[in-house]
Design a protein around this motif. Structure first.
Motif, PDB file in Angstrom:
ATOM      1  N   LYS A 188      95.326 -21.247   8.581  1.00 41.61           N
ATOM      2  CA  LYS A 188      94.097 -22.031   8.515  1.00 41.61           C
ATOM      3  C   LYS A 188      93.312 -21.704   7.244  1.00 41.61           C
ATOM      4  N   LYS A 189      93.250 -20.392   6.896  1.00 41.45           N
ATOM      5  CA  LYS A 189      92.551 -19.990   5.672  1.00 41.45           C
ATOM      6  C   LYS A 189      93.197 -20.612   4.429  1.00 41.45           C
ATOM      7  N   ALA A 190      94.530 -20.779   4.466  1.00 40.30           N
ATOM      8  CA  ALA A 190      95.261 -21.323   3.309  1.00 40.30           C
ATOM      9  C   ALA A 190      95.343 -22.836   3.349  1.00 40.30           C
ATOM     10  N   GLY A 191      94.776 -23.448   4.404  1.00 36.08           N
ATOM     11  CA  GLY A 191      94.825 -24.900   4.520  1.00 36.08           C
ATOM     12  C   GLY A 191      96.204 -25.416   4.883  1.00 36.08           C
ATOM     13  N   MET A 192      96.946 -24.646   5.644  1.00 36.43           N
ATOM     14  CA  MET A 192      98.309 -25.039   6.018  1.00 36.43           C
ATOM     15  C   MET A 192      98.435 -25.092   7.541  1.00 36.43           C
ATOM     16  N   ALA A 242      97.432 -14.581  14.873  1.00 33.88           N
ATOM     17  CA  ALA A 242      97.306 -14.061  13.511  1.00 33.88           C
ATOM     18  C   ALA A 242      97.900 -15.042  12.493  1.00 33.88           C
ATOM     19  N   LEU A 243      99.051 -15.640  12.843  1.00 33.83           N
ATOM     20  CA  LEU A 243      99.669 -16.628  11.955  1.00 33.83           C
ATOM     21  C   LEU A 243      98.767 -17.846  11.779  1.00 33.83           C
ATOM     22  N   GLU A 244      98.221 -18.315  12.873  1.00 32.71           N
ATOM     23  CA  GLU A 244      97.367 -19.507  12.810  1.00 32.71           C
ATOM     24  C   GLU A 244      96.123 -19.255  11.954  1.00 32.71           C
ATOM     25  N   GLU A 245      95.551 -18.034  12.080  1.00 33.44           N
ATOM     26  CA  GLU A 245      94.358 -17.702  11.286  1.00 33.44           C
ATOM     27  C   GLU A 245      94.675 -17.703   9.797  1.00 33.44           C
ATOM     28  N   THR A 291      97.653  -6.555  14.733  1.00 31.03           N
ATOM     29  CA  THR A 291      98.759  -7.327  14.155  1.00 31.03           C
ATOM     30  C   THR A 291      98.234  -7.983  12.887  1.00 31.03           C
ATOM     31  N   GLU A 292      98.929  -7.734  11.754  1.00 30.11           N
ATOM     32  CA  GLU A 292      98.466  -8.225  10.465  1.00 30.11           C
ATOM     33  C   GLU A 292      99.482  -9.194   9.857  1.00 30.11           C
ATOM     34  N   VAL A 293      98.969 -10.171   9.125  1.00 31.13           N
ATOM     35  CA  VAL A 293      99.815 -11.184   8.486  1.00 31.13           C
ATOM     36  C   VAL A 293      99.494 -11.246   6.996  1.00 31.13           C
ATOM     37  N   CYS A 294     100.525 -11.402   6.192  1.00 27.73           N
ATOM     38  CA  CYS A 294     100.372 -11.692   4.762  1.00 27.73           C
ATOM     39  C   CYS A 294     101.104 -13.005   4.491  1.00 27.73           C
ATOM     40  N   LEU A 295     100.449 -13.929   3.828  1.00 29.63           N
ATOM     41  CA  LEU A 295     101.014 -15.255   3.566  1.00 29.63           C
ATOM     42  C   LEU A 295     101.193 -15.434   2.051  1.00 29.63           C
ATOM     43  N   SER A 343      95.459 -13.303   4.049  1.00 28.90           N
ATOM     44  CA  SER A 343      95.913 -12.386   5.090  1.00 28.90           C
ATOM     45  C   SER A 343      95.029 -12.562   6.315  1.00 28.90           C
ATOM     46  N   SER A 344      95.480 -12.010   7.435  1.00 28.77           N
ATOM     47  CA  SER A 344      94.677 -12.059   8.661  1.00 28.77           C
ATOM     48  C   SER A 344      94.980 -10.815   9.493  1.00 28.77           C
TER      49      SER A 344
END
Length: 607
Positions: free
Chosen positions: A59-63, A53-56, A14-18, A32-33
């Motif tokens: 977290k990387k984006a500081g949100m 995946a969303l949480e990761e 499962t992949e995420v793009c923010l 992304s995660s």
């Protein structure tokens, strides 16, 4: 400013793009995660993986989750491949007593034929009798060799020895006569006594010739033409072995059991067609293409293929809570393979490789399961959730972020369970197709053909290159080059075929040589990825002719494989197609295409 998360639910990951959106355009791609998909794709079990995946990514984006404006999901179509592997060609199993498990160190050499006798019977035998001695577990090798030599001195014609323990070389080296000795027979108590038997051991580096040949067995046991047909599975099971034993069982003990392969009925928009599974994968796929697009597939009642397809429907019905009758198989991929089939009557776990057809089946479900996922995510996270679009359409949006690409463009999205293809024309028309079969099926084929019975090990063999450890200080890579080490390698990998995984050496617990493992791996990838690449692109080509496609971008997890991209590129070069791996957003490689496309699809809403 809106913070949008594109979530691509795949069969394996499962992949995420923010990204941030403002004034109907992307102002910034944050991060992304990627995590392992929880449960079968397109079911409520996916939710824990989506949340992780969303949480990761956040977290990387500081949100935090509270910063999200909208989550956009792909329309995830489940593909059942791991449940659709069966030996479904006709299988004949000959039930007789035979041994041929190829111990690594048999003793002696040659072919011996005689009556089986127990170790304790040797002293009572008269001279001139041709015998094969069966030695149980509790006999020391020195005692065994001494008694065997005494029997030879009395004139007993000792033709061969069958041993329970790993003592073949120790016994053979102490005998006055060179005879074949086979050891490591785990069920030695089941070797029948008083029966005619043949023992064969080949020279080191060679394989047996008589007992792996049906006519050789017929010669040894004076078989009729009818009986010779019955021993073919025995001979096949012994091909490539350095040692073997075959015992003639009493009349009536030899039986054949036939498992009908059956036929499948493919219902398509261009009609329906029946195809016998014994015809093989090529004929099945020709039938699929003739009636495609596929509406449903059914198997002949009472056969393996019927049970396989019905189990796929049953699993998806239970997971999606939809009626069994609503489960339609919308595509299948058939691949010829081999499956180790246990030979009944064997005393050391003998197997014969039987022809089989592996099927990956894609189940068509309603939009309901995705809506259930969206509703539960809204409830759990308090964020707006939208089912944004079909995977292939989203993947082509993401692929267009690869530097140097432009319309018209075709993409191949090769994932774990499915292969998607899409093409976008200059006038923005998009054609897409979603087909069964990808990385998971390759893993199944490797697992089956090598007889590993270990899906994780087969997955590693698929993903990483191989080497042979030739000494404690050097290895030979699968391309023939040699790598030396200053420090000695772990003793447990010495003389083993290993997987070069993330800087470590993982030994493969099998006797297969490196070339065999590499051949199985590469052929499995060609039969799945190359076949599906050509099949899917032919379906989406605007003219129906794959040669009219000029540019193809490879995306998805399987496109990152160390050899799949080159295989597909080589295959498509025959059609004068320029093909290469994508680099999504110029930073993600071939991954994250669908998730990126989902984010970009938000612009349609704003427009």
């Amino acid at each position: 400013m809106a913070i949008i998360a594109g979530v691509d639910i795949g069969n394996s990951t499962t992949e995420v793009c923010l990204a941030a959106m403002e004034s109907a355009k992307v102002t910034k791609f944050y991060t992304s995660s990627i995590v392992k998909t929880t449960g079968i794709k397109g079911t409520l079990a996916n939710i824990p993986g989506i949340v992780i995946a969303l949480e990761e990514a956040l977290k990387k984006a500081g949100m935090t989750m509270a910063d999200l404006s909208e989550i956009r999901l792909n329309e995830a179509t489940p593909v059942i491949g791991d449940l659709a592997m069966e030996t479904i060609t006709e299988t004949i199993i000959t039930e007789s007593t035979m041994i041929g498990h190829n111990p690594s160190t048999p003793g002696g050499v040659g072919l011996g034929v005689g009556q089986t006798v127990s170790f304790t019977q040797l002293e009572s035998l008269t001279s001139g009798e041709k015998v094969i001695c069966v030695i149980p577990e509790n006999i020391d090798f020195e005692d065994a060799a001494r008694v065997l030599n005494q029997a030879l001195a009395r004139g007993i014609d000792l033709q061969g020895v069958i041993v329970r323990q790993d003592d073949a070389v120790l016994i053979a080296n102490r005998l006055q006569k060179i005879i074949p000795v086979v050891d490591e027979v785990t069920m030695i108590e089941k070797v029948p006594i008083g029966m005619l038997a043949a023992v064969e051991v080949a020279e080191p580096g060679q394989t047996i010739r008589t007992l792996s040949n049906p006519y050789g067995i017929a010669t040894v046991f004076e078989l009729s033409a009818g009986d010779t047909k019955m021993v073919v599975p025995i001979a096949r099971a012994l091909i490539g072995n350095r040692s073997a034993v075959v015992v003639r069982t009493p009349q009536g003990d030899v039986k054949a059991r036939t498992i009908p392969a059956g036929f499948i009925t493919i219902f398509g928009s261009k009609g329906k067609a029946d195809i016998d599974v014994e015809s093989g994968a090529n004929k099945i796929m020709e039938t699929v293409e003739r009636v495609q697009p596929v509406l449903d597939v059914q198997g002949e009642a009472g056969t393996h293929v019927s049970g396989m397809l019905e189990r796929v429907r049953q699993v998806m019905s239970e997971l999606t809570e939809q009626h069994l009758g609503d489960m339609k198989i919308q595509d299948i991929l058939a691949v010829d393979t081999f499956v180790p089939q246990k030979v009944q009557g064997g005393l050391a776990g003998e197997f014969a490789l039987e022809n089989a057809v592996a099927l990956a089946a894609m189940v068509k479900t309603s939009r309901l399961p995705m809506e259930q996922i969206a509703n539960q995510l809204r409830s759990n996270l308090g964020v707006k959730v939208v089912i944004a679009g079909v995977e292939a359409n989203m993947a082509i949006r993401g692929a267009l972020t690869t530097p140097g690409t432009d319309k018209p463009l075709a993409i191949l999205d090769m994932g774990g369970g499915s292969t998607d293809a899409a093409i976008i024309t200059r006038d923005e028309r998009v054609l897409s197709i979603h087909l069964a079969g990808a990385g998971d099926m390759v893993t199944m084929l490797i697992n089956s053909e090598l007889g590993l019975n270990d899906f994780d090990l087969a997955e590693d063999i698929k993903k990483y290159p191989l080497a042979k450890v030739e000494s404690l200080y050097h290895i030979r890579l699968e391309d023939g080059t040699v790598r030396f080490y200053e420090q000695h390698l772990p003793p447990q990998v010495f003389s083993r075929v290993v997987i070069l995984k993330d800087g470590e050496m993982v030994p493969i617990p099998s006797s297969h040589p490196l070339d065999k493992i590499r051949h199985v791996r590469r052929e499995a990838k060609k039969r799945v990825f190359v076949t599906n690449a050509i099949r899917s692109l032919s379906r989406v080509a605007p003219t129906g002719n794959i040669r009219h496609i000029e540019f193809v971008v490879l995306v998805g997890g399987s496109a990152m494989d160390f050899e799949v991209g080159d295989m597909v590129t080589d295959a498509l070069a025959e059609y004068s197609i320029v093909c290469g791996r994508g680099n999504i957003r110029g930073s993600e490689g071939s991954r994250n295409a669908v998730a990126t496309g989902l984010v970009l699809s938000y612009l349609d809403r704003e427009a």
